[in-house]
Design a protein around this motif. Structure first.
Motif: not given
Ligand code: NAD
Length: 492
Positions: A33, A36, A162, A190, A341-343
């Motif tokens: 994280p 990325g 996560w 993750d 995360s990106k999400r």
């Protein structure tokens, strides 16, 4: 040192006593994280691997003395706890690189909290009642001596998130194994290594084959769907989102599995007008620790309207003071890093947009900050002038976002706190008798008065309403994995 210089070991499966890759040979990227970027690889279990793990757990439960040999389990689990503790530095490293914890959060809450939790469960184990003598009863003209026996439920599927993966993995796995169950752990995609290392240390501790299994997979749902539907699994212990919790209940229904669910939260942090150190207490409500990714985190601050302006000023000062103190990979005192995360970043950012559209006022943050290191950084964010019907006050954001709501009087504060589909945690600050009377009326599972700790390994933890069902941790957390059997022995 920046995290992109760190490569984590490969997360392997642990099935039937063997540490190995996926049967297909497939792996997937473990994304860090902070940057990325790829920080390691994880075994990508296939359906055949999951099937094998369930079969191994079933076999170990049905055909070994694991469920009945309490002394052996207790000794082995103490050894396991000691091994986890001996690997503290490795665990902290995983929490930093894979989970994205800042050091100040990784060491304290992520790892020491989890290891202390294991101690708490082991302390509670001797308090479990395994057999009760319910005495003689004469019915239908003869005497019966009655026993009530508590014994392991069977095969447990532990499905974990996560955000604080070691803590949740230990809360489920150690408790279920102490109870005499066998376990298949499915960590979140993750955070595979924090699951896999539990298997590695189990192998090192000399666990009997099949008693504990770990399956990591890139697909968030495949292994979980299999585990929750399979008739060989007796109980599903899940921590994660409310939406998936509901899905798990549905999947578990045809085979009537027991389900333990620890789901979302939108807990309230209530400051009373007589709270000593009012500005300091208000500042303590900042949602920054581990970037706000905690299910019981009180993310709604309720302050008396009579002292609202004072509270807003205190928060403005606190957030301004914090603006250079987060997102620092190497700083030991830093408690806030990126989101996972990106999400998750996109999800948090969408809520920040929603809050602004709803008319709440931003006094801090509100932006994504990839410039902090390329990873999933969201500024510490604070909305004031919110009301409890806004989506940002009702829905779980799971990021560094505080929502501040004024209240009129104590009754109003309790009403707002309870006006939520959730009921996981909460905190009240003020004179102790008044604060205690209030927490008793809040419909939630873990409440703090004046900063007292209500979440420790020896206390039960779980939610009311749509925050879940059942309790983990503490004696209750071990008993969650027990069945109750009544035995009548004819005595005359
Ligand atoms: P999630 O509920 O989707 O995932 C949690 C676990 O469930 C993971 O191991 C995932 O692989 C597994 N899973 C997903 N679909 C499944 C299915 N159909 N059957 C069985 N298992 C399944 O959570 P997420 O997507 O990682 O995060 C989404 C939101 O959940 C977050 O934004 C946050 O609000 C919430 N969340 C809550 C907690 C908590 O502690 N209560 C923890 C993490 C996330």
């Amino acid at each position: 040192m920046r995290s992109q210089n760190v490569t984590l070991p490969e997360a392997r499966l642990y099935i039937d006593g063997k540490l190995r890759g996926a049967s297909s040979g497939k792996t997937y990227d473990n994304i860090g994280p902070w940057t990325g970027e790829v920080v390691g690889q994880a075994a990508d279990a296939s359906a055949a691997d999951v099937d094998e793990a369930i079969a191994a757990a079933r076999r170990a439960f049905d055909s070994t003395d694991w469920p009945v040999n309490r002394e052996y389990r207790f000794e082995l689990m103490k050894k396991y706890r000691d091994l986890l503790k001996a690997n503290r530095d490795k665990l902290v490293q995983i929490a930093r690189v894979e989970v994205g914890s800042a050091i100040g959060a990784a060491a304290r809450a992520q790892i020491d909290g989890a290891l202390n939790g294991a101690d708490g469960l082991l302390e509670c184990f001797p308090q479990v009642t395994w057999e009760e003598d319910r005495g003689l009863r004469n019915e239908y003209g003869f005497d019966t001596k009655r026993l009530v026996v508590h014994e392991a439920v069977g095969v447990v599927a532990a499905i974990t998130p996560w955000n604080v993966p070691l803590y949740v993995n230990i809360g489920k796995v150690v408790a279920a194994l102490l109870a005499g169950c066998t376990v298949v752990l499915k960590p979140a995609p993750d955070t595979p290594l924090m699951g896999s290392i539990m298997g590695e240390l189990a192998a090192e501790a000399g666990f009997p084959p099949g008693v504990f299994n770990v399956v990591t997979s890139a697909d968030p749902a495949m292994a979980g769907e299999m585990l929750t539907r399979d008739p060989r699994v007796d109980l599903v212990s899940f921590t994660g989102s409310t939406a998936v919790g509901k899905r798990i209940m549905e999947n578990a229904a045809p085979t009537l599995k027991r389900v333990f669910l620890e789901l979302g939260g939108k807990s309230a942090y209530i400051v009373l007008d007589d709270s000593p150190n009012f500005p300091m207490v208000v500042m303590g409500s900042m949602v920054v620790f581990h970037a706000g990714q905690g299910c019981a985190y009180p993310t709604r601050l309720l302050v008396p309207r009579s002292r609202y302006e004072e509270a807003v000023k205190a928060l403005e000062m606190a957030y301004a003071g914090f603006s250079s103190k987060w997102g620092l990979y190497d700083e030991p005192t830093c408690i806030m890093g990126p989101v996972i995360s990106k999400r998750q970043l996109e999800r948090v950012m969408s809520y920040i947009e929603i809050g602004q559209k709803e008319g709440a006022r931003l006094i801090a943050g509100g932006k994504a900050r990839p410039d902090k290191g390329g990873g999933f950084f969201v500024e510490p964010t604070c909305f004031v002038d919110a009301n409890n019907s806004m989506r940002i006050a009702q829905e779980e954001i799971f990021g560094p976002v505080l929502v501040v709501i004024p209240y009129e009087d104590d009754e109003d504060a309790i009403r707002i706190a309870n006006d939520s589909i959730y009921g996981l945690g909460g905190a009240v600050f003020g004179s102790t008798p008044r604060a205690l009377a209030m927490v008793k009326r809040i419909r939630a599972g873990a409440l703090s008065v004046n900063g007292g700790m209500s979440i420790t390994g020896d206390l039960p933890f779980g939610g009311y309403k749509q925050s879940g069902m059942g309790r983990e941790w503490g004696r209750e957390g071990i008993e969650e994995f027990l069945e109750t059997k009544a035995i009548g022995i004819r005595a005359s």
